[in-house]
Write a protein that holds these residues in place. Structure first.
Motif, mmCIF file in Angstrom:
data_model
loop_
_atom_site.group_PDB
_atom_site.id
_atom_site.type_symbol
_atom_site.label_atom_id
_atom_site.label_comp_id
_atom_site.label_asym_id
_atom_site.label_seq_id
_atom_site.Cartn_x
_atom_site.Cartn_y
_atom_site.Cartn_z
ATOM 1 N N THR A 1 25.441 12.260 0.182
ATOM 2 C CA THR A 1 25.801 11.437 1.341
ATOM 3 C C THR A 1 25.192 10.046 1.206
ATOM 4 O O THR A 1 25.864 9.042 1.448
ATOM 5 C CB THR A 1 25.320 12.090 2.657
ATOM 6 O OG1 THR A 1 25.727 13.441 2.680
ATOM 7 C CG2 THR A 1 25.893 11.373 3.865
ATOM 8 N N TYR B 1 16.043 9.567 12.850
ATOM 9 C CA TYR B 1 17.150 9.840 13.775
ATOM 10 C C TYR B 1 16.864 9.134 15.097
ATOM 11 O O TYR B 1 15.715 9.066 15.531
ATOM 12 C CB TYR B 1 17.277 11.336 14.075
ATOM 13 C CG TYR B 1 17.956 12.143 12.994
ATOM 14 C CD1 TYR B 1 19.335 12.128 12.852
ATOM 15 C CD2 TYR B 1 17.214 12.938 12.130
ATOM 16 C CE1 TYR B 1 19.968 12.888 11.868
ATOM 17 C CE2 TYR B 1 17.833 13.702 11.141
ATOM 18 C CZ TYR B 1 19.204 13.667 11.019
ATOM 19 O OH TYR B 1 19.823 14.416 10.047
ATOM 20 N N LEU C 1 21.662 6.918 13.445
ATOM 21 C CA LEU C 1 22.210 8.278 13.465
ATOM 22 C C LEU C 1 21.510 9.084 14.547
ATOM 23 O O LEU C 1 20.298 8.990 14.690
ATOM 24 C CB LEU C 1 21.925 8.989 12.134
ATOM 25 C CG LEU C 1 22.545 8.444 10.862
ATOM 26 C CD1 LEU C 1 22.063 9.253 9.670
ATOM 27 C CD2 LEU C 1 24.063 8.482 10.966
ATOM 28 N N ARG D 1 30.807 18.832 13.441
ATOM 29 C CA ARG D 1 30.577 19.708 12.275
ATOM 30 C C ARG D 1 31.156 19.139 10.963
ATOM 31 O O ARG D 1 31.792 19.883 10.201
ATOM 32 C CB ARG D 1 31.180 21.100 12.516
ATOM 33 C CG ARG D 1 30.544 21.866 13.672
ATOM 34 C CD ARG D 1 31.425 23.007 14.102
ATOM 35 N NE ARG D 1 32.711 22.515 14.566
ATOM 36 C CZ ARG D 1 33.868 23.181 14.457
ATOM 37 N NH1 ARG D 1 33.886 24.365 13.922
ATOM 38 N NH2 ARG D 1 34.999 22.638 14.897
ATOM 39 N N ARG E 1 21.711 13.213 16.367
ATOM 40 C CA ARG E 1 22.310 14.540 16.167
ATOM 41 C C ARG E 1 22.068 15.376 17.411
ATOM 42 O O ARG E 1 21.087 15.172 18.126
ATOM 43 C CB ARG E 1 21.735 15.232 14.929
ATOM 44 C CG ARG E 1 20.257 15.408 15.008
ATOM 45 C CD ARG E 1 19.689 16.034 13.767
ATOM 46 N NE ARG E 1 18.254 15.850 13.751
ATOM 47 C CZ ARG E 1 17.434 16.385 12.891
ATOM 48 N NH1 ARG E 1 17.895 17.133 11.925
ATOM 49 N NH2 ARG E 1 16.137 16.176 12.965
ATOM 50 N N PRO F 1 22.969 14.087 6.415
ATOM 51 C CA PRO F 1 23.165 12.667 6.075
ATOM 52 C C PRO F 1 22.161 12.190 5.028
ATOM 53 O O PRO F 1 22.349 11.127 4.434
ATOM 54 C CB PRO F 1 22.931 11.938 7.407
ATOM 55 C CG PRO F 1 22.145 12.882 8.238
ATOM 56 C CD PRO F 1 22.525 14.264 7.815
ATOM 57 N N ASN G 1 36.247 18.606 12.908
ATOM 58 C CA ASN G 1 35.854 19.231 11.640
ATOM 59 C C ASN G 1 37.024 19.253 10.641
ATOM 60 O O ASN G 1 38.191 19.389 11.041
ATOM 61 C CB ASN G 1 35.373 20.657 11.950
ATOM 62 C CG ASN G 1 35.296 21.536 10.723
ATOM 63 O OD1 ASN G 1 36.253 22.216 10.369
ATOM 64 N ND2 ASN G 1 34.176 21.502 10.053
ATOM 65 N N CYS H 1 26.347 19.819 10.988
ATOM 66 C CA CYS H 1 26.980 18.857 10.060
ATOM 67 C C CYS H 1 26.266 18.887 8.719
ATOM 68 O O CYS H 1 25.121 19.326 8.608
ATOM 69 C CB CYS H 1 26.888 17.432 10.611
ATOM 70 S SG CYS H 1 28.020 17.090 11.969
ATOM 71 N N LEU I 1 30.872 12.967 15.197
ATOM 72 C CA LEU I 1 31.542 13.852 14.243
ATOM 73 C C LEU I 1 31.198 15.289 14.578
ATOM 74 O O LEU I 1 30.015 15.649 14.658
ATOM 75 C CB LEU I 1 31.073 13.546 12.814
ATOM 76 C CG LEU I 1 31.352 12.150 12.269
ATOM 77 C CD1 LEU I 1 30.766 12.022 10.861
ATOM 78 C CD2 LEU I 1 32.849 11.867 12.255
ATOM 79 N N LEU J 1 31.110 12.169 5.233
ATOM 80 C CA LEU J 1 30.075 11.636 6.133
ATOM 81 C C LEU J 1 29.588 10.272 5.630
ATOM 82 O O LEU J 1 29.472 9.317 6.411
ATOM 83 C CB LEU J 1 28.901 12.626 6.241
ATOM 84 C CG LEU J 1 27.726 12.131 7.080
ATOM 85 C CD1 LEU J 1 28.155 11.711 8.478
ATOM 86 C CD2 LEU J 1 26.636 13.199 7.162
ATOM 87 N N LEU K 1 25.979 13.133 15.148
ATOM 88 C CA LEU K 1 26.384 14.348 14.435
ATOM 89 C C LEU K 1 26.303 15.509 15.415
ATOM 90 O O LEU K 1 25.221 15.831 15.920
ATOM 91 C CB LEU K 1 25.446 14.583 13.252
ATOM 92 C CG LEU K 1 25.328 13.408 12.274
ATOM 93 C CD1 LEU K 1 24.246 13.678 11.225
ATOM 94 C CD2 LEU K 1 26.668 13.136 11.604
#
Ligand SMILES: C[S@@+](CC[C@H](N)C(=O)[O-])C[C@H]1O[C@@H](n2cnc3c(N)ncnc32)[C@H](O)[C@@H]1O
Length: 287
Positions: free
Chosen positions: A173, A118, A186, A137, A188, A168, A232, A165, A135, A144, A161
């Protein structure tokens, strides 16, 4: 290097496994569950293409599993050599073991177990021409994965994220990203951390909302970084996220559907933004 030299150079790190009860197999199989992925910070990617994509993008492999039928296949052997060279483990397994690991009747010949990755939200510094997607939730692994794939296709920078969520790094996914997972950063964040990071975002924050006051085609996206915020699947954007947006965009709809699917709406928005912003930033391929 002679044939399978890599195997001789890594004694103890290349194993043949045929038993479903082998502990290594059990550990990999457990990665179908989020709690084990989270505990080990790893995930599975199926198929030689995905494994090679991951290598190309510099992801760290922990274990490469390949079906016995892959022995002698140049690409598989190269992947195995690369795995041991980077300190990973190689397992040559029966097709039955591979089916069990991937929970598929006709499994791919190769599965890679990679370290999760991440980007820290605080490290994201957006510049003009950059487009990030956040995104809220997102619950559906297919959505995703499709968003990550679309972000890759349009040359956007990455996905944030927000809140709880879907993972990923779940098999579903990862499959849906078709390899784009490895090239799309990514991050989060809990909503509070996201809202505080957003205060320093140096560009335009566009939320998408069924009650958005502006047609998405009427917005001028160019000239600054863009953060696109998607709601969402069931509930849409909550008020506190909607209130942080500079504009709330609506995609006009005809017919009876009350909304577009999340990934479709993201694709529509990203291609509109790309049309206005990204041609300068991302080289195009094809006609
Ligand atoms: C399936 S929709 C959510 C529907 C939800 N029942 C609602 O009331 O918002 C998922 C997300 O896709 C985006 N979306 C879908 N259709 C849209 C539209 N016509 N205009 C703007 N955004 C849309 C929004 O971000 C929305 O939160």
């Amino acid at each position: 290097m002679t044939e399978r030299d890599w195997e001789r150079r890594a004694p103890g790190r290349v194993k043949e496994v045929t038993s479903l009860s082998n502990p290594l197999v059990k550990d990999i199989r457990a990665l179908a569950l989020k709690k084990y992925r989270d505990r080990e910070h790893v995930f599975m990617a199926e198929g030689l293409k995905l494994v090679l994509d991951a290598f190309d993008e510099g992801w760290t492999i922990r274990t490469l599993v390949y079906a016995k039928a892959g022995r002698g296949n140049t690409a598989v052997e190269k992947a195995a050599a690369r795995t041991v060279a980077s300190g990973g483990l190689v397992l040559e397994v029966s097709e039955k073991v591979l089916s069990t690991i991937t929970r598929r009747d006709n499994p791919q010949m190769v599965v890679g177990v990679f370290a999760q990755r991440y980007r820290a939200l605080g490290e994201i510094r957006a510049a003009e021409g950059d487009v990030w997607v956040a995104l809220d939730r997102a619950r559906d692994p297919g959505n995703l994965g499709t968003v990550i794939r679309t972000v890759d296709a349009v040359g956007a920078r990455g996905v944030i994220l927000v809140g709880e969520c879907t993972d990923p790094f779940s098999l579903e996914t990862v499959r849906a990203t078709m390899g784009s997972l490895f090239s799309v950063p990514l991050a989060r964040a809990e909503p509070e951390a996201f809202l505080s990071w957003r205060k320093d975002f140096p560009g335009l924050v566009i939320g998408t909302h069924l009650k958005g006051s502006v047609d998405y085609r009427a917005i001028e996206y160019a000239g600054r970084p863009v953060l696109l915020l998607m709601g969402n699947e069931q509930q849409g954007l909550p008020d506190r996220l909607a209130e942080t947006c500079d504009r709330l965009a609506r995609i006009p709809q005809a017919g009876r559907a009350d909304s577009l699917n999340l990934a479709v709406a993201t694709g529509v928005m990203l291609y509109e933004i790309r049309r206005k912003v990204l041609p300068m930033a991302a080289p195009e391929t094809g006609p």
